[in-house]
Design a protein around this motif. Sequence first.
Motif, short mmCIF file in Angstrom:
data_model
loop_
_atom_site.label_atom_id
_atom_site.label_comp_id
_atom_site.label_asym_id
_atom_site.label_seq_id
_atom_site.Cartn_x
_atom_site.Cartn_y
_atom_site.Cartn_z
N PRO A 55 0.81 -1.23 0.00
CA PRO A 55 0.00 0.00 0.00
C PRO A 55 0.84 1.27 0.00
O PRO A 55 0.49 2.25 -0.67
CB PRO A 55 -0.84 -0.11 1.28
CG PRO A 55 -0.13 -1.10 2.13
CD PRO A 55 0.57 -2.04 1.21
N CYS A 72 -5.27 1.56 -2.22
CA CYS A 72 -6.37 0.86 -1.55
C CYS A 72 -6.96 -0.21 -2.46
O CYS A 72 -7.60 0.11 -3.47
CB CYS A 72 -7.46 1.85 -1.13
SG CYS A 72 -6.99 2.91 0.25
N TYR A 83 -3.14 -7.08 5.04
CA TYR A 83 -2.94 -5.97 4.12
C TYR A 83 -3.86 -4.81 4.50
O TYR A 83 -3.44 -3.64 4.49
CB TYR A 83 -3.24 -6.42 2.69
CG TYR A 83 -3.02 -5.36 1.63
CD1 TYR A 83 -1.82 -5.29 0.93
CD2 TYR A 83 -3.99 -4.41 1.33
CE1 TYR A 83 -1.60 -4.31 -0.03
CE2 TYR A 83 -3.78 -3.43 0.39
CZ TYR A 83 -2.59 -3.39 -0.29
OH TYR A 83 -2.39 -2.41 -1.24
N GLN A 120 -2.88 -1.04 5.27
CA GLN A 120 -3.49 -0.07 4.35
C GLN A 120 -4.17 1.05 5.13
O GLN A 120 -3.97 2.23 4.84
CB GLN A 120 -4.51 -0.83 3.49
CG GLN A 120 -5.28 0.02 2.50
CD GLN A 120 -6.24 -0.85 1.69
OE1 GLN A 120 -5.88 -1.37 0.65
NE2 GLN A 120 -7.45 -1.01 2.15
#
Length: 316
Positions: free
Chosen positions: A232, A262, A291, A295
């Motif tokens: 990210p 994103c 993730y 993120q």
Amino acid sequence: MNVMDVSNEGNMSANGTMNILNISPPLNNAINTFTVIILFITMISLGCTMEMSKIKSHLLKPKGVAIAMATQFGIMPLTAFTLAKSLKMDSVKAVTVLICGCCPGGNLSNIFTLALKGDMNLSIVMTTCSCIAALGLMPLLLLIYCQGFSGLENAVPYMGILSALTFTLVPCGVGILLNHYKPKYTPVVLKSGLSILIISGIIVFSLSGVAVKDMLWVILTADVIAVAALMPLIGFTLGYVMSTICRLSSKCSRTVSVETGCQNIQLCLAILKVAFPPEVIGPMFLFPLLYYTFQCAEALLLTLCFRCYQMVKSFS
């Protein structure tokens, strides 16, 4: 070669321990069901934020959307491939990272675009367009990048991925039509959808914890954490750089930056959980949640930095 062959390499860890995940059928079906519910509610909510007039205006002046599409499906898959290769990930980890990197943008980007005072219309249109484009681009990109990993050339379940992508378009279309013809119901759908989403998310997280409680260490390794943290961040950075080079406004550049970093984590989770047998994918189906954590943390940090910069600028 089929999906079962992927596990031949991925089932052995560095110390030779088997990583096969045995989930009872009822538990597996429950996780699958609630995962699909989360994806369905997410896409209806996304559709309800769309207005056909705004879609049309951005499609008539597609520069911003085109640049965002190029960064989304150019930067993120290449980043996923480069990180997986450089960290010498095994087949199961590599295919998980590639699927995450090839996913379209998620609606979380709309929230952070608002926080960063970006172009909300561009953000929402971009998220929708990337979901539609993913129907063709995601299988194509996976086909290309999987050639770089031994055992993955013919191991990705493309039909399962196509089915999941097609499934996302239906609720999104329903949401768009609902917002166009019955806009008074949109707030009700969004509020109730958020409640269902939270409850389903808690259930999936709890059931997944039960399923992988003895195998959680598989995804909490240095290489997996590094990828979850770097992907990210690279997406946010290169998305902004590319859009600035293409001379988009600062507002649009911030939007493209967020859209690039994103990913649609709900879609990624659904693909990994539904398209792959549990004995193949193992605990790595939880990678999207890892993730998602990085993120959100990095997007919040960017938002904080931006807000601080604005405050300092207003006083100068």
